[in-house]
Design an enzyme around this catalytic site. Sequence first.
Site, PDB file in Angstrom:
ATOM      1  N   ASP A   1       0.742  -1.134   0.026  1.00 29.30           N
ATOM      2  CA  ASP A   1       0.022  -0.106  -0.060  1.00 29.30           C
ATOM      3  C   ASP A   1       0.921   1.178  -0.159  1.00 29.30           C
ATOM      4  OD1 ASP A   1      -3.390   0.289   1.086  1.00 29.30           O
ATOM      5  OD2 ASP A   1      -1.914   1.991   0.906  1.00 29.30           O
TER       6      ASP A   1
ATOM      7  N   GLY B   1     -36.937  -2.114   4.953  1.00 23.20           N
ATOM      8  CA  GLY B   1     -36.386  -1.473   6.236  1.00 23.20           C
ATOM      9  C   GLY B   1     -36.250   0.208   5.497  1.00 23.20           C
TER      10      GLY B   1
ATOM     11  N   LEU C   1     -35.171  -9.697   1.211  1.00 23.27           N
ATOM     12  CA  LEU C   1     -36.533  -9.349   0.972  1.00 23.27           C
ATOM     13  C   LEU C   1     -36.718  -8.644   2.581  1.00 23.27           C
ATOM     14  CD1 LEU C   1     -38.367 -12.394  -0.711  1.00 23.27           C
ATOM     15  CD2 LEU C   1     -37.611  -9.827  -1.648  1.00 23.27           C
TER      16      LEU C   1
ATOM     17  N   LYS D   1      -0.337   3.099   7.556  1.00 22.74           N
ATOM     18  CA  LYS D   1      -1.219   2.164   7.194  1.00 22.74           C
ATOM     19  C   LYS D   1      -0.427   0.797   7.521  1.00 22.74           C
ATOM     20  CE  LYS D   1      -5.094   2.046   4.780  1.00 22.74           C
ATOM     21  NZ  LYS D   1      -5.971   1.969   3.653  1.00 22.74           N
TER      22      LYS D   1
ATOM     23  N   LYS E   1     -23.278   2.891  -4.353  1.00 19.23           N
ATOM     24  CA  LYS E   1     -22.102   3.151  -5.335  1.00 19.23           C
ATOM     25  C   LYS E   1     -22.444   2.460  -6.811  1.00 19.23           C
ATOM     26  CE  LYS E   1     -17.844   1.550  -4.820  1.00 19.23           C
ATOM     27  NZ  LYS E   1     -17.338   0.687  -5.808  1.00 19.23           N
TER      28      LYS E   1
ATOM     29  N   GLU F   1     -14.821  -9.309  -6.330  1.00 20.95           N
ATOM     30  CA  GLU F   1     -15.405  -9.947  -4.992  1.00 20.95           C
ATOM     31  C   GLU F   1     -16.805  -9.833  -4.642  1.00 20.95           C
ATOM     32  OE1 GLU F   1     -15.879  -8.302  -2.099  1.00 20.95           O
ATOM     33  OE2 GLU F   1     -15.904  -6.343  -2.844  1.00 20.95           O
TER      34      GLU F   1
ATOM     35  N   CYS G   1     -21.170  -0.143  -1.280  1.00 21.66           N
ATOM     36  CA  CYS G   1     -21.069  -0.884  -2.441  1.00 21.66           C
ATOM     37  C   CYS G   1     -22.489  -0.600  -3.301  1.00 21.66           C
ATOM     38  CB  CYS G   1     -20.843  -2.271  -2.253  1.00 21.66           C
ATOM     39  SG  CYS G   1     -19.376  -2.770  -1.220  1.00 21.66           S
TER      40      CYS G   1
ATOM     41  N   LYS H   1     -24.961  -1.187   8.597  1.00 22.61           N
ATOM     42  CA  LYS H   1     -25.554  -2.556   9.106  1.00 22.61           C
ATOM     43  C   LYS H   1     -24.663  -2.970  10.323  1.00 22.61           C
ATOM     44  CE  LYS H   1     -22.867  -5.666   6.199  1.00 22.61           C
ATOM     45  NZ  LYS H   1     -22.875  -6.785   5.391  1.00 22.61           N
TER      46      LYS H   1
END
Length: 427
Positions: free
Chosen positions: A35, A249, A246, A40, A259, A145, A256, A316
Amino acid sequence: MSDESEAIGVIGVGWVGLVTAACFAETGRDVVAMDIDESKIEALRRGEVTMHEPGLEQLIERNAERLTFTTDMGEALARARLLFCCVDTPPTYSGDADLSRVKAVVGRLGDDGGHALVMKSTVPAGTGAAIRREQRSLAYVSCPEFLKEGSAVEDFLHPDRVVIGADAGDVWAADLVEELYRPLGGELVRTDVASAEMIKLASNAFLATKISFINEIANVSEEVGADVTEVARGMGLDRRIGPSFLRAGLGFGGSCFPKDTTALKQLAGNTGYHFQLLTSVIEVNELQKRRVLKKLEKHLGPLAGKRIALLGLAFKPDTDDMREASSLVLSARLQGEGAIVTAYDPVAEKRARELLPSVEMAASVEEALAGADAAILVTEWPQFGELDWAALAKRMATPLIVDGRNFLDPAALRDAGFTYEGIGRPA
Ligand code: UGA
């Protein structure tokens, strides 16, 4: 055939890259994870994992000997033929994916032959072909992925399917990728690059469509007195439909779905095709978060000066990721109406503080609900299912709850003294 002692290169150690590096190490392979962010890399060398992903820290600790963290691309190139590209592709102002980081990686790889770029980052269909045109001696494999935040390690080690796209000439690299994944099980889908790229975008767009669909069914259910959780149960037993995704909410968030649905819509638009269905999926998702305010106003009248507590802030459970979280729109809309917003999240508080400086962060559910006129359950953290709601009702000015994830038992909440509103459930 690959030589087992040959390392695997991983470029970009964000969420996808770190999970990929740690999981390949777990399968017994040496991994060079590179990276450009020195701090990091330094932190990872010290064994510090800053993101919340179950099992990841233990995996890195257990496989420390097989994992090399570096800022030197030369080291990755010297030790690995396969270089998994895991840099992020955030949305640009226009909604197209920003490929500048991917391009920087390609630029740094050079054109020396013998290496293959394995694309894990989500890129528009056509990206592989463009890279291949520019770097003729660099082989290219699309290997999207499908990891979910919160269960990424599990998803990686036990995939439903692994998609490997390569065009003629790069089959050797696709074969090496297949060898790496074969021991993990799951269906292997060998295909061309453009189709692999589309599989990724179409999968996310389809799941997002399922969510917006059930949210619209929820909104209609409210009008006709049906319960969307019952509707989803009945629908999901049809094997052609299936029970997952399903859950009605407050809509989908995260790094993801929002976007990728926008990027696919833009990608289609750039070719002159108007993707009408996705336009609606995105709009339904935007409106879904805002509908909560009407539910509050029904009971409280104007929200100016009212104390509203948000339970959960992350997009989430099991993650501290706040990207496109419903809580961001909700708190802004509530404050826009003059409400005082308090919040509690067991994990995302630190990240949330930076994004929501005017929201009062509480150290517990009890503290968030003290004196509140209403609570909104935004994220279905498991611990919210085990609270003493009768005691909590007494702490509130008005025991009103909007269960934004249909997570709680309406009858139990009503018995505890609450006025309960779900999404698509009879009031
Ligand atoms: C999603 C996909 O599920 C992964 O397969 C994919 O690899 C990943 O995007 C990606 O492209 O990187 P993720 O964003 O981690 O994974 O989260 P999901 O668990 O899919 O949930 C996305 C959002 O949809 C959440 O806000 C969740 O609350 C919402 N959701 C999910 C619903 O509102 N209803 C549902 O029934 C399911």
